[in-house]
Enzyme design. Structure first.
Site, PDB file in Angstrom:
ATOM      1  CG  HIS A   1      -1.969   1.043   1.235  1.00 52.80           C
ATOM      2  ND1 HIS A   1      -3.223   0.832   1.752  1.00 52.80           N
ATOM      3  CD2 HIS A   1      -1.965   2.313   0.785  1.00 52.80           C
ATOM      4  CE1 HIS A   1      -3.944   1.932   1.635  1.00 52.80           C
ATOM      5  NE2 HIS A   1      -3.184   2.843   1.044  1.00 52.80           N
TER       6      HIS A   1
ATOM      7  CD  GLU B   1      -4.358  -3.049   0.568  1.00 55.56           C
ATOM      8  OE1 GLU B   1      -4.925  -4.120   0.847  1.00 55.56           O
ATOM      9  OE2 GLU B   1      -3.890  -2.281   1.438  1.00 55.56           O
TER      10      GLU B   1
ATOM     11  CG  HIS C   1      -7.525  -2.525   8.801  1.00 52.89           C
ATOM     12  ND1 HIS C   1      -6.724  -1.693   8.052  1.00 52.89           N
ATOM     13  CD2 HIS C   1      -7.480  -2.043  10.051  1.00 52.89           C
ATOM     14  CE1 HIS C   1      -6.227  -0.727   8.814  1.00 52.89           C
ATOM     15  NE2 HIS C   1      -6.677  -0.932  10.046  1.00 52.89           N
ATOM     16  CG  ASP C   2      -6.482  -3.940  12.959  1.00 50.26           C
ATOM     17  OD1 ASP C   2      -5.258  -3.826  12.753  1.00 50.26           O
ATOM     18  OD2 ASP C   2      -7.198  -2.988  13.311  1.00 50.26           O
TER      19      ASP C   2
ATOM     20  N   GLY D   1      -1.127  -7.911   7.175  1.00 50.91           N
ATOM     21  CA  GLY D   1       0.219  -7.377   7.285  1.00 50.91           C
ATOM     22  C   GLY D   1       0.639  -7.075   8.702  1.00 50.91           C
TER      23      GLY D   1
END
Length: 247
Positions: free
Chosen positions: A43, A72, A200-201, A223
């Site tokens: 990203h 992204e 995400h998370d 990530g």
């Protein structure tokens, strides 16, 4: 099986904090691929605080023909010195997938998805250009989004459900309502003809519960948690742990 795409932004954060080339993002990508991941995500942001355009190009050459490449970013962030813009990067490296994310320059991390009623016309030419380049296009959306016909009509092929609120709810032991929101969004997107990604998370602790609730989940992009966990168990072992959960 759901594809695991490893986001390497945090490798670049560590490197940039000291300068130089270590840890090496290309070596990290090799390690993840050798451990069995199906994709690599980056990203790049205009301020280049983690993954930089040169990293995007290096990884493109390394990944081609091996695993999927997902880039992204915010397509509305203007090009500037050293940063050619998301569409410019996509035109250069032709990734497998571009995930469009409405994050502002000042955000520490992505924290919301597109409003598909408000944003769809602005996204239309961007999606068309990316499709012409040969990229699959995914849109970052919030859990609770229910209408996807307009996204399909402009050529979007996937959505990525923003799972930050789910992860937060999971950690607090009040997961069911947020999980139900994610599942209903996935069901409505799939009914409209879209494949469903998520990210995400997500972590080893909460991924299994999420995957069990989302039949046909196409891809997860992970990530921050994965790189953090890898500090204790090693990168290859951590990737394999995630793959086992996804099986």
């Amino acid at each position: 099986m759901t594809l695991l795409s490893v986001n390497l932004n945090k490798i670049a954060v560590l490197r940039n904090s000291r300068g130089g080339t270590e840890p090496d993002i290309a070596r990290a990508a090799h390690t993840c691929i050798d451990a069995g991941c199906g994709g690599i995500t980056v990203h790049p942001r205009p301020d280049q605080r983690h993954v930089r355009p040169d990293d995007v190009r290096t990884l493109a050459a390394l990944l081609r023909g091996r695993v999927e490449y997902n880039i992204e970013g915010n397509p509305f962030a203007a090009a500037r010195d050293g940063y050619p813009g998301l569409i410019g990067l996509a035109r250069e490296v032709r990734p497998t997938q571009v995930t469009l994310v409405p994050d502002g320059d000042g955000q520490i991390t992505s924290d919301h998805g597109f409003d598909l009623q408000r944003d769809i016309e602005a996204l239309r030419p961007i999606v068309a250009e990316l499709r012409d380049i040969g990229c699959r296009v995914s849109l970052f959306v919030d859990a609770g989004t229910l209408e996807f016909d307009a996204a399909v009509a402009i050529g979007v092929e996937r959505v990525e459900i923003y799972t930050g609120p789910y992860a937060h709810a999971f950690a607090e032991g009040r997961v069911q309502a947020e999980l139900d929101r994610c599942a209903e969004t996935a069901r409505r997107a799939q009914h409209a003809g879209l494949a469903v990604n998520a990210g995400h998370d997500l972590s080893q602790a909460n991924l299994g519960t999420f995957k069990a609730a989302i039949p046909g989940l196409a891809e997860v992009s992970i990530g921050h948690a994965l790189i953090g966990e890898a500090l204790y168990e090693g990168l290859a072992t951590t990737v394999r742990n995630y793959l086992q959960i996804l099986r």
